[in-house]
Design a protein around this motif. Structure first.
Motif, short mmCIF file in Angstrom:
data_model
loop_
_atom_site.label_atom_id
_atom_site.label_comp_id
_atom_site.label_asym_id
_atom_site.label_seq_id
_atom_site.Cartn_x
_atom_site.Cartn_y
_atom_site.Cartn_z
N UNK A 1 -38.06 -45.29 77.63
CA UNK A 1 -39.08 -46.50 77.47
C UNK A 1 -38.49 -47.70 78.22
N UNK A 2 -39.28 -48.37 78.93
CA UNK A 2 -38.83 -49.50 79.79
C UNK A 2 -39.77 -50.55 79.30
N UNK A 3 -39.42 -51.77 79.16
CA UNK A 3 -39.98 -53.01 78.90
C UNK A 3 -39.86 -53.95 80.24
N UNK A 4 -41.00 -54.05 80.74
CA UNK A 4 -41.00 -55.12 81.92
C UNK A 4 -42.35 -55.66 82.31
N UNK A 5 -42.47 -56.82 82.57
CA UNK A 5 -43.52 -57.79 82.71
C UNK A 5 -44.48 -57.58 81.45
N UNK A 6 -44.03 -57.76 80.38
CA UNK A 6 -44.75 -57.56 79.16
C UNK A 6 -45.43 -56.18 79.02
N UNK A 7 -44.93 -55.14 79.59
CA UNK A 7 -45.44 -53.94 79.59
C UNK A 7 -44.37 -52.94 78.78
N UNK A 8 -44.65 -52.07 77.92
CA UNK A 8 -43.81 -50.99 77.47
C UNK A 8 -44.15 -49.51 78.29
N UNK A 9 -43.10 -49.25 78.98
CA UNK A 9 -43.54 -48.08 80.00
C UNK A 9 -43.01 -46.84 79.68
N UNK A 10 -43.72 -45.81 79.76
CA UNK A 10 -43.00 -44.37 79.48
C UNK A 10 -43.23 -43.70 80.86
N UNK A 11 -42.37 -42.92 81.03
CA UNK A 11 -42.17 -42.21 82.22
C UNK A 11 -43.22 -40.87 81.94
N UNK A 12 -44.09 -40.47 83.02
CA UNK A 12 -45.05 -39.44 82.59
C UNK A 12 -45.00 -38.51 83.88
N UNK A 13 -44.26 -38.96 84.96
CA UNK A 13 -44.12 -38.00 86.18
C UNK A 13 -43.20 -38.36 87.13
N UNK A 14 -42.05 -37.67 87.33
CA UNK A 14 -41.16 -37.96 88.52
C UNK A 14 -41.31 -37.80 90.06
N UNK A 15 -41.13 -38.49 90.76
CA UNK A 15 -41.54 -38.50 92.29
C UNK A 15 -40.43 -38.05 92.97
N UNK A 16 -39.50 -39.10 93.12
CA UNK A 16 -38.27 -38.95 93.90
C UNK A 16 -37.10 -39.44 93.15
N UNK A 17 -35.77 -38.72 93.53
CA UNK A 17 -34.46 -39.39 92.97
C UNK A 17 -33.42 -38.95 94.23
N UNK A 18 -32.99 -39.99 94.69
CA UNK A 18 -31.86 -39.87 95.53
C UNK A 18 -30.99 -41.00 95.51
N UNK A 19 -29.90 -41.32 96.58
CA UNK A 19 -28.81 -42.12 96.55
C UNK A 19 -29.61 -43.54 96.81
N UNK A 20 -30.71 -43.66 97.19
CA UNK A 20 -31.41 -44.94 97.65
C UNK A 20 -32.14 -45.40 96.44
N UNK A 21 -32.98 -44.53 95.87
CA UNK A 21 -33.99 -44.93 94.86
C UNK A 21 -34.24 -43.94 93.99
N UNK A 22 -34.89 -44.33 92.82
CA UNK A 22 -35.81 -43.33 91.96
C UNK A 22 -37.13 -43.80 92.01
N UNK A 23 -37.93 -42.86 91.94
CA UNK A 23 -39.44 -43.17 91.76
C UNK A 23 -40.14 -42.50 90.73
N UNK A 24 -41.09 -42.99 89.93
CA UNK A 24 -41.53 -42.32 88.78
C UNK A 24 -42.78 -42.75 88.64
N UNK A 25 -43.77 -42.14 88.00
CA UNK A 25 -45.06 -42.82 87.54
C UNK A 25 -44.93 -43.04 86.10
N UNK A 26 -45.18 -44.07 85.57
CA UNK A 26 -45.05 -44.68 84.23
C UNK A 26 -46.51 -45.03 83.68
N UNK A 27 -46.72 -44.91 82.30
CA UNK A 27 -47.88 -45.22 81.87
C UNK A 27 -47.47 -46.28 80.71
N UNK A 28 -48.28 -47.26 80.72
CA UNK A 28 -48.27 -48.49 79.77
C UNK A 28 -48.71 -47.90 78.57
N UNK A 29 -47.95 -47.66 77.28
CA UNK A 29 -48.14 -47.12 75.98
C UNK A 29 -49.26 -48.16 75.40
#
Length: 286
Positions: A1-29
């Protein structure tokens, strides 16, 4: 869970992970909305990216419908984007388009959105990658937000972005068999674009936009493309309906005629016409 911009986000789908960044789709629960969260790891690259995302006053240079904002989480920078449902342009363009007018409308929208971007060329090139371009059911172009900054090229310049957009337009045109489909063959805009693209005559996307804006499509004659007209699903359905109604009417008239022929009135009338010639009744004895 990640709290950001008054949203509580849960990871639902990873997209990419490398030395530069991690990208994933999250859903506001709480609200149920989906977002794309990008965690930037490399400090030097993060600095370059942030400089391209914001102007000198700290305002975002990305379209408002794409970018929510950024924040710091420990040593990493988090970028939050609205999730744009994937409806990839080159998966739907050919199936959605039933006329040259529709395709040219999509092309013009792509060029307009490309020219409207205020971000630096490296970000533009990342946005206009084929997998990141979506086609709405309203025939409008929507940039995706599944962005992997591990693929960014900071050396990209404006000319390379223009060339990439030109290649996209060419690919959109070639999605159709322009040598066989008379709609495309007779379109002045399509013919002009293919000629100038082949000769490398375009210097800017404004020229391309103006060529398509001034399109004068010639309506093909039936004999130019009779097979396409005949096999068009909408026309086949209309023809089938007309044929069915015609057959039903013929059957109804045939039934009425048969019933009348069997009626005593018609039989009597026929017999009278055979027995009476003029004013002489042939059944009477002389």
């Amino acid at each position: 869970m990640i709290d950001i911009f008054a949203k509580t986000l849960e990871k639902v789908m990873p997209i990419a992970s490398n030395e530069i960044n991690e990208v994933a789709v999250y859903k506001d629960i709480k609200a149920g909305n989906s977002f794309v969260l990008i965690k930037l790891k490399d400090k030097d690259i993060t600095k370059k990216i942030l400089q391209m995302l914001y102007d000198q006053n700290g305002a975002s240079l990305l379209p408002q419908e794409l970018f929510v904002g950024s924040t710091v989480d420990k040593d990493d920078v988090l970028l939050l984007f609205n999730y744009i449902p994937e409806r990839k342009l080159f998966s739907y363009l050919k199936s959605d388009s039933n006329s040259v007018k529709h395709t040219i409308t999509v092309i013009k929208d792509l060029i307009f959105k490309f020219m409207s971007m205020r971000i630096a060329p490296p970000l533009i090139q990342l946005l206009i990658r084929k997998p990141n371009i979506n086609l709405g059911k309203d025939a409008r172009i929507h940039w995706g937000t599944l962005l992997d900054f591990g693929k960014i090229n900071f050396a990209t310049n404006e000319q390379e972005c223009t060339k990439a957009c030109l290649d996209l337009v060419n690919s959109m045109v070639l999605e159709f068999d322009v040598t066989c489909d008379k709609q495309y063959k007779n379109s002045k805009a399509i013919k002009l674009f293919l000629k100038k693209y082949k000769n490398n005559s375009y210097k800017s996307m404004i020229d391309v936009y103006n060529d398509f804006k001034a399109d004068g499509s010639v309506k093909p004659h039936f004999y130019d493309n009779w097979y396409a007209a005949f096999l068009d699903p909408n026309k086949l359905i209309k023809l089938a309906k007309i044929a069915l109604v015609t057959i039903l009417l013929c059957l109804i008239f045939a039934g009425i005629y048969w019933l009348l022929q069997k009626s005593s009135f018609i039989i009597g009338l026929k017999n009278r016409s055979l027995n009476v010639i003029g004013t002489v009744d042939m059944t009477q004895e002389p």
